[in-house]
Every structure is written in C-alpha cells, then in structure tokens.
Design a protein around this motif. Structure first.
Motif, short mmCIF file in Angstrom:
data_model
loop_
_atom_site.label_atom_id
_atom_site.label_comp_id
_atom_site.label_asym_id
_atom_site.label_seq_id
_atom_site.Cartn_x
_atom_site.Cartn_y
_atom_site.Cartn_z
N GLN A 265 1.02 -1.09 0.05
CA GLN A 265 0.04 -0.19 0.01
C GLN A 265 0.98 1.41 -0.09
OE1 GLN A 265 -4.25 -0.23 1.70
NE2 GLN A 265 -3.03 -1.19 3.11
N ILE A 296 -1.17 0.24 -9.70
CA ILE A 296 -2.08 -0.63 -8.91
C ILE A 296 -1.16 -1.89 -8.55
CG2 ILE A 296 -4.32 -0.11 -10.10
CD1 ILE A 296 -3.80 -2.74 -11.70
N GLU A 297 -1.75 -2.88 -7.66
CA GLU A 297 -1.11 -3.71 -7.04
C GLU A 297 -0.53 -4.69 -8.17
OE1 GLU A 297 -4.09 -2.91 -6.09
OE2 GLU A 297 -4.82 -3.30 -4.18
N THR A 310 -11.45 -11.16 -5.58
CA THR A 310 -12.15 -9.72 -5.22
C THR A 310 -13.73 -9.58 -5.37
OG1 THR A 310 -11.62 -8.92 -7.27
CG2 THR A 310 -9.99 -8.45 -5.79
N GLU A 314 -13.60 -4.03 -5.67
CA GLU A 314 -12.56 -3.94 -4.65
C GLU A 314 -11.09 -4.06 -5.00
OE1 GLU A 314 -12.79 -6.69 -0.39
OE2 GLU A 314 -12.95 -7.69 -2.33
N LYS A 315 -10.28 -3.59 -4.35
CA LYS A 315 -8.79 -3.69 -4.82
C LYS A 315 -8.37 -5.09 -3.99
CE LYS A 315 -7.92 1.28 -5.56
NZ LYS A 315 -7.10 2.48 -5.19
N HIS A 318 -7.17 -4.72 -0.50
CA HIS A 318 -8.11 -4.77 0.66
C HIS A 318 -8.92 -6.22 0.81
CE1 HIS A 318 -8.06 -0.25 -0.72
NE2 HIS A 318 -7.28 -0.52 -0.10
N TYR A 517 -11.71 5.87 -8.18
CA TYR A 517 -11.27 4.45 -7.95
C TYR A 517 -9.82 4.75 -7.08
CZ TYR A 517 -8.58 0.56 -9.43
OH TYR A 517 -7.75 -0.75 -9.48
#
Length: 520
Positions: A265, A296-297, A310, A314-315, A318, A517
């Motif tokens: 994060q 993004i991840e 997900t 949802e990310k 998370h 987002y």
C-alpha cells in the motif's frame, strides 16, 4: 528444514489427514501472442469469435491487443485443469484464421515498439481504466517488455484441510489468520528454493535479436537473428525480462500478511518523481492512472503472490486484508515451446508437491541478508543455471547447484511419498524422479533441450518457434469436444452482450470514475 517437514508430515499421517493434501485446487493462466503467418506480431483487433476481452470468463488479453491470456477455472486435479487449457487452445485456434498462437515466452520478431498495439477494452469506464493502466506501463517501462508471456499457476488446499491442520498444530488464532500465516510460510520457503524451479523448468535461454534492438546487452549471437546465453535457463525472469529499476528499491516484505499489505500500500500511495515527469493527463489524453510507484497492485512484478478473489470494485490488497489469503499465484513458470500446452502433467504434479513442501517447511522469517542471498541465487540460475561447477549461496556458505538441489528434492520426495501412499499411486514420486534426473544431467533441462532443438533446426529463433507453434496447432486443434466448443461459443456471445450492456449503461464521466477509484 527437513526435520521440520518430516515432523509435519508425520503429524498429518498420524491424524489421518494426508488424503486432504491430495485434494489440491489449481487453475492455470497462460499468455500467448497472436502472430501473422510471417511470424510478425498481429495487428488485428481481438477476434470477434473469442468474445469480449473485458468480460469473457476464460479468454482475455494482457498488455497488448495481440497478447491472448487463457484462464482456466479452479479444478480439483491438475489433469482437468490442463484438459480445459487444451480446449481453450483448440477453440481459439479455430477463431484465429491464418494467425498463429506463439508457443514461447520470449516474443516473436517485432519491428519496434510502434508495432505493439495496446489492448483495447471498449468505451465503458472499467474498460478505459484497463487501457489507461497499460498506457502507464508503456510510458514507465516501454512496450517491448510487455510482450513477454508466461504461465501463472494458481494453487490452494481445500477448505476442509485448514481446521484439521490448525487443530493438529494446536494454533489458537482465527482460522482466517492461521490460513494466511500458513500461506505466507509457503511464500517464504518458495522464495528460498524457487531457484530450483527456474533450473528445472526454465525454457527461455534464447530470444529474437529484435527484442534487444537499440539496447546494450551481454548476450551472445547464436545466428543472425538470435541472441542467447549458453548456460541460461530463463531470460524471461532475468533483468532482460520482467524487471524494472523503479521497483528494485521497493521493500515489499513477504514475511506476513500485515507487512506485505503495508509495504504494498505504501508503494501504491507514494508518488515517484520520474512518473510525475510523465504526467497523468496531458493534452486531454491519459498517460497513466497516477504518478505513484505502482499504479495498482498488479504492477508489482513478483515471482509469487498471495491472492484472494475480489468483489466488485474491490482492490486486491483490500480483499487480502479483509478476508485473508485464499490461494497462491506462482508466476515464474516459462512457456516450454517443446510442450503443446507449454507445461505438462508431471510439471503440474511437481509444482503441487513442491508447494505443499514449502507450506510445511521451516517457519523462519526472511531477513535482509537472506533476501539478498535469494536474489543472488535467482540471478545466477536464470543467467547461467546450467554452467558446470555453478555454486549457490546458503547461510553456511557456497555449495554446488547439485548438492543444494538434492537437499531440496530430498524434502519434496518425503511429501511425494505421503501423497502417493494416500492415493495408492506413484504419480508424485515419478514427478520428483524426473526432476532429480535433470539435476544429474543438465542436458535434460528444458533450456538445454530448447537450445539443442534450435541449433539442430538450422533456423533462427522466430522461424523455429513459428514452426513449432504450427505443429502444436495441427496436433491439438482437432481434439476439442463439440459440446465444449459450443459452450465456449455461448460464453463468447454472452461476453459480447455483457460488454455492450456495460457501455450502454449510465456511468459517470471517466475523470470522476478514475478519481473515485484512486481515492478508494
């Protein structure tokens, strides 16, 4: 570690739980470039017959419009996962016309970055988000790196395993916490011993000279259009492949879920000066989603990831924080051009028994010194893994590749014996035996076999891979069952309808959608 693993296996056998280890869950994601009959990267849009790359359950695209990605559902056996993957190949070939599906990790001959079309997912906000993310990859790392293909192997153990294993371990955490901690134990041991997978299954010792056009390198020339390293196993996993300097400074900690999520994060929310220079929206066009180290991840290039499915909107990080780790994604698997599907059943079985051994192995965290050692072993194996006399690092000093490999295989063989005894088979023992033979003779490794076949063909890299790709198509395309073909035709039609509905539905302006987002 061996003592730890033997103790864990003994506990499972004593409690009658060994059969649960045989009920692995696996899914396969495999990428492959569409190429023209002349071996150049395809310039055509995603074939209509394959449905919508945005909404199809099983067939999508990765970075490029030409880079197909097949995604199997979760299967209860590696046999059925590979059978589904075969069906996806056969079905797709029937929709490709005279185009071919590239059967190697390193790409075909490419005239330059302008010849690489970025994937288009339509006009919906979700589709535009995926496209802008890929624009960001172009500006950050260049297009060429994004044409590399691989196989991602998704692995988990059944839900029934976890409460019984937790009871055996006399662990008092919540079941979610225990499962996540166990999967991170697997990840730590995978990172320690993953070099062995690169040696055993690496299949990209060579590449098209066009891939390195305009860049300095230390590769050798095999022929006019082919570069290679004589002892390399996986150039895909080397600094020439999936790597970038901006991420090299990231300290993503794989020891525990909380440290992993926190460090990831931080990267997602920390702006990077070089990406600030690129800009986000320039002259009315988006160049990237944001200026952070990671948009993004998924932008973080790792050889293994903890994952959870997900929910809508949802990310991924998370989802992990809220509901824990659900499965593991192994990402260091090359496509073996000598195999019709890029991997085979023996390899899948070995991956399963290797991952179970990692799950039950030592529990120690990785400190900074061991992380440096892991990185050095990785570099040595991908660039010169078959080199005679190669030594690798251990906390006790350097040891030979063979000696260290035999130590790991000794552990894995203990697990294989337990699984086979529980099933009344010798499948897993066989998979380990096949890998031991590669340690005894490096000529048997896929990387050595690829170089041998390429040399004997008298062809350049691109010409040879195209010929092998055509052979695989001829052998597999007729094998699809008519009922399976119809179900995939139905899914293609359904996906096109779903994309049309998304684009017709009322949605906020994209600027607002993206801001929401990123904030979320």
């Amino acid at each position: 570690m061996l003592a730890t693993l033997e103790h864990q296996l003994e506990l499972l056998a004593r409690q009658g739980c060994a059969n649960l280890l045989t009920r692995t869950l696996q899914g396969i994601e495999k990428e492959g470039l569409r190429v023209r009959p002349d071996g150049q990267i395809a310039q055509t849009p995603h074939p209509q017959g394959l449905g919508s790359a945005l909404t199809h359950k099983y067939i999508t695209t990765d970075y490029s419009e030409a880079l197909l990605e097949f995604i199997t559902p979760v299967h209860e056996s590696p046999e059925s996962a590979l059978a589904f993957l075969s069906d996806l190949h056969a079905f797709s070939w029937q929709q490709l016309g005279d185009e071919q599906l590239w059967c190697a990790s390193m790409p075909c001959e490419i005239a330059g970055e302008d010849a690489i079309p970025i994937a288009d997912y339509g006009s919906s906000n979700v589709g535009r988000l995926k496209h802008v993310y890929r624009q960001g990859l172009k500006y950050r790392y260049g297009k060429m790196m994004q044409t590399i293909a691989g196989i991602h192997y998704n692995f988990s153990l059944p839900e029934a395993f976890w409460p019984q294993w937790q009871a055996i371990c006399e662990n008092s955490d919540s079941l979610q916490e225990f499962r996540s901690a166990s999967y991170f134990r697997l990840i730590r041991n995978f990172r320690r011993y993953g070099w062995l997978l690169l040696y055993l299954f690496g299949a990209s010792p060579t590449l098209s000279a066009s891939f390195m056009a305009g860049r300095s390198h230390q590769l050798e020339t095999l022929n006019a259009n082919t570069l290679y390293l004589p002892w390399a196993t996986s150039l895909r996993m080397s600094d020439l492949g999936y790597s970038n300097k901006a991420q090299a400074s990231l300290q993503i900690c794989f020891n525990h879920l909380d440290s992993y999520a926190d460090s990831l994060q931080q990267a997602i929310h920390t702006s990077h000066a070089a990406y600030e220079d690129i800009g986000v929206k320039v002259d009315g066009e988006y160049r990237q989603l944001n200026t952070n180290v990671l948009q993004i991840e998924n932008e973080y290039y790792s050889d293994i990831r903890p994952k959870r499915v997900t929910q809508s909107g949802e990310k991924p990080v998370h989802a992990l924080i809220k509901r824990g780790v659900e499965y593991i994604e192994v990402r260091n698997t090359d496509i073996n051009p000598l195999l019709p599907l890029g991997m085979d059943l023996d390899q899948a079985r070995f991956l399963n028994v290797f991952l179970i051994s990692c799950l039950l192995g030592q529990a120690d965290d990785l400190d900074e010194a061991e992380c440096r050692m892991v990185a050095e072993n990785h570099s040595r194996v991908v660039n010169r893994g078959r080199e005679p006399g190669l030594k690798l690092l251990t906390p006790a000093g350097e040891v030979s590749r063979e000696a260290l490999g035999y130590q790991v295989l000794e552990k894995v063989a203990k697990t294989a014996a337990l699984l086979d005894d529980a099933q009344g088979t010798d499948h897993y023992r066989r998979s380990v035996s096949l890998q031991r033979a590669k340690l005894e003779d490096s000529v048997l490794t896929p990387s050595a076999q690829v170089l041998k076949a390429l040399r004997e063909s008298g062809m350049g890299y691109s010409e040879w891979v195209l010929a092998i790709s055509s052979e695989h198509r001829a052998n597999l395309e007729p094998l699809i069952d008519p009922a399976v073909k119809q179900s995939l035709l139905d899914e293609a039609a359904r996906s096109l309808t779903e994309q049309a509905e998304l684009e017709q539905a009322e949605q906020p302006p994209f600027d607002q959608f993206l801001a929401d987002y990123v904030a979320r």
